[in-house]
Enzyme design. Structure first.
Site, PDB file in Angstrom:
ATOM      1  N   TYR A  52     -39.534 -22.475   4.984  1.00  0.00           N
ATOM      2  CA  TYR A  52     -39.622 -23.244   6.227  1.00  0.00           C
ATOM      3  C   TYR A  52     -40.375 -22.479   7.322  1.00  0.00           C
ATOM      4  O   TYR A  52     -39.923 -22.388   8.481  1.00  0.00           O
ATOM      5  CB  TYR A  52     -38.223 -23.590   6.767  1.00  0.00           C
ATOM      6  CG  TYR A  52     -37.390 -24.531   5.930  1.00  0.00           C
ATOM      7  CD1 TYR A  52     -37.922 -25.213   4.839  1.00  0.00           C
ATOM      8  CD2 TYR A  52     -36.049 -24.747   6.241  1.00  0.00           C
ATOM      9  CE1 TYR A  52     -37.134 -26.059   4.068  1.00  0.00           C
ATOM     10  CE2 TYR A  52     -35.262 -25.601   5.478  1.00  0.00           C
ATOM     11  CZ  TYR A  52     -35.811 -26.241   4.389  1.00  0.00           C
ATOM     12  OH  TYR A  52     -35.015 -27.079   3.647  1.00  0.00           O
ATOM     13  N   HIS A 106     -33.686 -22.998  -4.602  1.00  0.00           N
ATOM     14  CA  HIS A 106     -34.281 -24.136  -3.894  1.00  0.00           C
ATOM     15  C   HIS A 106     -34.981 -25.072  -4.892  1.00  0.00           C
ATOM     16  O   HIS A 106     -35.978 -24.717  -5.505  1.00  0.00           O
ATOM     17  CB  HIS A 106     -35.285 -23.587  -2.875  1.00  0.00           C
ATOM     18  CG  HIS A 106     -35.728 -24.563  -1.837  1.00  0.00           C
ATOM     19  ND1 HIS A 106     -36.398 -24.182  -0.708  1.00  0.00           N
ATOM     20  CD2 HIS A 106     -35.596 -25.911  -1.732  1.00  0.00           C
ATOM     21  CE1 HIS A 106     -36.679 -25.236   0.042  1.00  0.00           C
ATOM     22  NE2 HIS A 106     -36.204 -26.303  -0.579  1.00  0.00           N
TER      23      HIS A 106
END
Ligand code: SF4
Ligand code: SF4
Length: 336
Positions: A52, A106
């Site tokens: 991110y 993830h």
């Protein structure tokens, strides 16, 4: 604020957590102010990721002096032990802490990736080592496809699972029941369905009233959003009959345009991850994350432009989505 036990981790988390994706598009100072307000309102859980952008870094700065008030969750796309070891160290440095409460694998896209991660030499080994050294406290996984979710829940190696869940994406409800039986903490991502739901109160309360789900983590970028979301859990009222009807109307209104990420359309003849193509377009259109979405799109192995329009996916989509036409829109969005 309502607090709940995050499954077998025994962490007591606020029922509304802070989704950290939008942190990357605000300033350091704004990130700090927004997190301060969230903490004042009782939010104690923040989710971020190696992927991110500056999110981990800004969160690290904002947490100075208040680390003990937060439960920090991050995640990495690394699949091997060696790469995951590096990512854990980077996360610790960015977050300016000597331990991370929850580190997640993830988005393994299918069972083969999940097995790669779990098998010898995979990323899980690095997480287990880091856990034994006290660098991380718990291990979870984040998943987008229902098939992979069903497999992951039964693997017996994760303490939490994160999956899209909202009033328009309810495909995992049965699997959540099983996950709860196994005492896994359940984290609802995309509670606003990637920005297509606009009523925060309805969206959050819909999730909160499902006792199988531990926490919802809406992305937040300003104090108004923090206050709206926190209110749903500080002054929780179950949805009335009329409000439930409104939820059904919202879901129906999205009928032929919205991908619920159920994964039934796969496998694609050309190997496309069809729901991920649509998810990245949502990030691009609704989250003001154009550059980031484009980078993620470029990183996909196959893209909308690889579709040969065989139509096999459309025969399997339970929502009769015009997948081929929708992929053409994705292609127009991400020109590179
Ligand atoms: S129509 Fe396109 S996306 Fe669908 S299965 Fe065929 S190649 Fe894949
Ligand atoms: S395109 Fe249809 S089948 Fe494929 S993930 Fe989206 S809603 Fe499910």
């Amino acid at each position: 604020m309502i607090y709940r036990r995050l499954g077998k981790t025994d962490l007591m988390v606020s029922a509304i957590g802070f989704g950290g994706i939008p942190i990357q598009r605000i300033s350091r100072e704004e990130a700090s102010n927004v997190m301060k307000r969230a903490s004042e309102l009782g939010i104690n859980y923040i989710d971020t990721a190696r992927g991110y952008g500056v999110s981990e870094e800004y969160i690290g700065e904002a947490l100075k002096g208040s680390r003990d008030k937060w439960i920090i969750a991050t995640k990495s796309m690394s699949r091997t032990k060696e790469l995951m070891q590096k990512d854990i160290e980077t996360s610790l440095k960015n977050l300016q802490t000597d331990y991370i409460d929850l580190y997640q694998i993830h988005n393994p896209k299918d069972e083969s990736v999940l097995n790669e991660v779990i098998n010898e030499g995979g990323a899980l080994e690095a997480l287990l080592e880091a856990k034994s050294q006290g660098k991380i406290r718990h291990i979870g996984v984040t998943i987008h496809s229902i098939g992979t979710l069903k497999v992951a829940v039964e693997k017996g190696v994760f303490e939490t699972i994160m999956f899209p869940y909202s009033l328009v994406e309810t495909q995992a409800e049965e699997v959540f029941k099983r996950a709860r039986e196994l005492d896994l903490g359940i984290i609802a991502m995309k509670p606003m369905a990637g920005g297509v739901i606009t009523d925060a109160s309805l969206a959050m309360r819909y999730i909160l009233q499902n006792g199988d789900v531990t926490i919802a983590i809406p992305g937040m970028r300003d104090i108004k959003e923090v206050e709206q979301n926190a209110l749903a859990a500080s002054d929780f009222k179950p949805l009335s009959k009329e409000e439930l009807e409104k939820c059904r109307e919202i879901a129906n209104s999205l009928g032929e345009t919205f991908c619920r990420r159920c994964g039934y359309c796969g496998p694609c003849t050309k190997g496309l991850d069809i729901p991920m193509n649509f998810t990245l377009k949502l990030y691009h259109d609704n989250y003001d994350l154009q550059d980031w979405a484009l980078e993620r799109y470029k990183a996909l192995q196959f893209h909308a432009e690889d579709c040969i329009e065989c139509g096999k996916c459309e025969l399997k989509c339970p929502y009769d989505l015009p997948i081929r036409d929708m992929l053409k829109e994705v292609k127009k969005t991400f020109k590179f």
